[in-house]
Design an enzyme around this catalytic site. Structure first.
Site, PDB file in Angstrom:
ATOM      1  CG  ASP A 119      -2.324   0.283   0.972  1.00 42.12           C
ATOM      2  OD1 ASP A 119      -2.583   1.178   0.160  1.00 42.12           O
ATOM      3  OD2 ASP A 119      -3.190  -0.386   1.560  1.00 42.12           O
ATOM      4  CG  ASP A 221      -4.959   5.183   0.896  1.00 40.68           C
ATOM      5  OD1 ASP A 221      -5.920   4.422   1.092  1.00 40.68           O
ATOM      6  OD2 ASP A 221      -4.813   6.279   1.486  1.00 40.68           O
ATOM      7  CD  GLU A 289      -9.281   3.830  -1.356  1.00 40.69           C
ATOM      8  OE1 GLU A 289     -10.144   3.531  -0.518  1.00 40.69           O
ATOM      9  OE2 GLU A 289      -8.232   4.453  -1.050  1.00 40.69           O
ATOM     10  CG  HIS A 351      -8.584  -1.725   4.613  1.00 39.09           C
ATOM     11  ND1 HIS A 351      -8.447  -1.805   3.245  1.00 39.09           N
ATOM     12  CD2 HIS A 351      -8.204  -0.468   4.951  1.00 39.09           C
ATOM     13  CE1 HIS A 351      -8.001  -0.642   2.782  1.00 39.09           C
ATOM     14  NE2 HIS A 351      -7.839   0.178   3.800  1.00 39.09           N
ATOM     15  CG  ASP A 352     -11.145   1.640   4.041  1.00 35.83           C
ATOM     16  OD1 ASP A 352     -10.740   1.718   5.219  1.00 35.83           O
ATOM     17  OD2 ASP A 352     -10.510   2.088   3.075  1.00 35.83           O
TER      18      ASP A 352
END
Length: 560
Positions: A119, A221, A289, A351-352
């Site tokens: 990431d 990200d 993302e 994870h969000d």
């Protein structure tokens, strides 16, 4: 796990060191397994997962048939946002291990033919990064313009109406400079000023550091947040008719159309610099993302223009509350029409967001729903990401407020409970309180219902979500059509989703019953279909009618 699958998983480690395929397009249709390192495996008993823990579980990942892993941030960080607030891009935070630990993880993953993506969080840093410590000290130091600073309005209020994703204004006052700094997320996550070429050089240097260590790519990200409008124009309100998948509906961030605080055209020029850097290295990739409330297909096309910018991007469409066949078809067809030469990535969990088994209301049917959902998303045209625990059919955990860690959840509790429910530790065994994740109390509580879905409970058990997922993903590897072929949807009624994946050498009919009850699907336009086996699903063909049990699928070869 059958011996055939076990042989395939372990054969990768037979000869070490291993040289990965030099294919620069390995990422097209590859299965990427996302690891949230705090919650995957704790190797030292502190209750927090770490890099050595991941290394110890690589055989498990190999057994799934994953082509790559994406590891959420493990850089040095004060952990206000659990690693997404970076204080040093070139070192591992001690809670996760050392650079030597990462190098070993990388080598061991490559020995199993598993690529490693990390990431890269470069839209902002921690407020404890050395760059920000210098920048905030005065208006005339060497890094004074490294972050997004702005003067107040004459009345002292923030320069515009921009809002933070995590609540409130996205501007915070700094008394030493008598200016505001921009933070699209936490107050402790100041935004870098990408209009400054020195900043671009610095973050590209961080990327080069990890590429030189041998990583196979990046998950970028908030890839559309890098630049802000230098004129600081107010965002207009968002139309009531627009659905925002990126934030819960109680968050005022969703009331604005974010024209000026993200999605800026300058972003594309920077991504060309990043792509040029990545092209210096063989067979690396980047997935972005793309959190946006408008023009998602056009933005994906621009961000992933072939050969110029990043390789692929995912949006939040399939990470939202809707999981019906009509919505999935509309979303994928919209992407197909709009993506141009680009390439999408698809995910149902990460994870969000709330875990898909709970989000799509399948908690009582997880053993059948979870492998079906994974089979569906990995059969779409694009590159699928599977989040740790999806293969086990994990549900969203209920984390009591007193154990909550996520600052986002604390801000909007109780209407929105944050992201901790999808971040609880991965269950490996059911014979201790930490489910084999740790020898100590985990950083987040592990719900009892997850212990019953632990890896050891599902290994070699016919009908388990884990075994069904493994079987399908290994079967999928042999299909060029499912990995890189075109896609064409067929007209069906809810809850059935049907499409054809076609490559140069094969055409595969894929039919999914997303509902609980058996269905019969007549496909009179499809002739010469031969059922395929080995994938683990039970759909049958009777003439031109596909017979499906609840949560079932059918795959067949088409002959013209």
């Amino acid at each position: 796990m059958s011996m055939t699958m076990l042989d395939k998983a372990t054969a990768k480690t037979a000869s070490m060191p291993h040289i990965l395929s030099p294919d620069p397009d390995w990422w097209r249709g590859a299965v990427i397994y996302q690891i949230y390192p705090r919650s995957f495996q704790d190797s030292n008993g502190d209750g927090i997962g770490d890099l050595n823990g991941i290394t110890s579980r690589l055989d498990y990942i190999a057994s799934l048939g994953a082509d790559a892993i994406w590891i959420s941030p493990f850089f040095r960080s004060p952990m206000d946002d659990f690693g997404y607030d970076v204080s040093d891009y070139r070192d591992v935070d001690p809670i996760f291990g050392t650079l030597a630990d990462f190098d070993r993880l990388l080598a061991e993953a490559h020995a199993r033919d598993i690529r490693v993506m990390i990431d890269l969080v470069i839209s902002h840093t921690s407020d404890r990064h050395a760059w920000f410590a210098e920048s905030r000290a005065s208006r005339n130091n060497a890094k004074a313009d490294w972050y997004a600073w702005a003067d107040p309005k004459p009345d002292g209020s923030p320069p515009n109406n921009w809002l933070s994703v995590f609540g409130g204004s996205s501007w915070e006052w700094e008394a030493r400079r008598k200016q505001y700094y921009l933070h699209n997320f936490l107050i402790s996550q100041p935004d870098l000023n990408f209009h400054n070429p020195d900043v671009q050089d610095a973050v590209l240097g961080a990327a080069r550091f990890w590429l030189d260590r041998g990583v196979d790519g990046f998950r970028l990200d908030t890839v559309n947040f890098y630049f802000h409008d230098p004129e600081l124009r107010d965002n207009p309100p968002l139309s009531d008719s627009v659905e925002v998948a990126t934030v819960p509906n109680i968050n005022p961030y969703g009331y604005q159309l974010h024209l000026f605080d993200k999605n800026r055209p300058e972003n594309l020029q920077f991504l060309e610099r990043l792509r040029a850097l990545m092209d210096e290295y063989p067979a690396v990739t980047a997935v972005g993302e793309l959190g946006t409330d408008h023009d998602v297909y056009e933005l994906t096309a621009a961000y992933t223009e072939e050969g110029r910018r990043i390789h692929m991007a995912y949006s939040f469409d399939l990470l939202g509350p809707r999981g019906d066949a009509t919505f999935i078809r509309r979303t994928v067809e919209g992407m197909e029409r709009g993506v141009g030469s680009g390439w999408p990535s698809w995910a149902l969990s990460n994870h969000d967001v709330k875990r898909v088994v709970s989000r799509w209301h399948a908690e009582d049917d997880a053993d059948r729903f979870a492998p079906l959902a994974i089979a569906m998303v990995t059969s779409l045209r694009g590159t699928p990401c599977i989040y740790q625990g999806e293969e086990l059919g994990l549900t969203e955990a209920e984390v009591p407020f007193e154990r909550l860690q996520d600052p986002y959840g604390k801000r909007f509790w109780p209407e929105y409970k944050g992201r901790d429910g999808c971040r609880t530790p991965h269950p490996w065994r059911s014979d201790n309180l930490a489910a084999g994740f740790s020898t100590n109390e985990p950083w987040l509580p592990l719900p009892p219902e997850h212990q019953h879905r632990a890896v050891a409970e599902q290994e070699d058990r016919s009908g388990s979500a884990l075994e069904a997922t493994r079987r399908f993903l290994w079967w999928r590897k042999e299909s060029e059509a499912l990995r890189i072929g075109t896609i064409r949807f067929l007209d069906t009624q809810e809850p059935v989703l049907a499409f054809i994946r076609k490559s140069e050498d094969e055409s595969i009919l894929c039919v999914f019953n997303l509902g609980r009850d058996p269905v019969q699907v007549s496909l009179p336009t499809i002739s010469g279909t031969r059922p395929l086996d080995g994938h683990g699903f039970g759909g049958r063909l009777d003439g031109r009618t596909v017979m499906l049990a609840g949560r079932d699928a059918f795959f067949g070869t088409l002959h013209d």
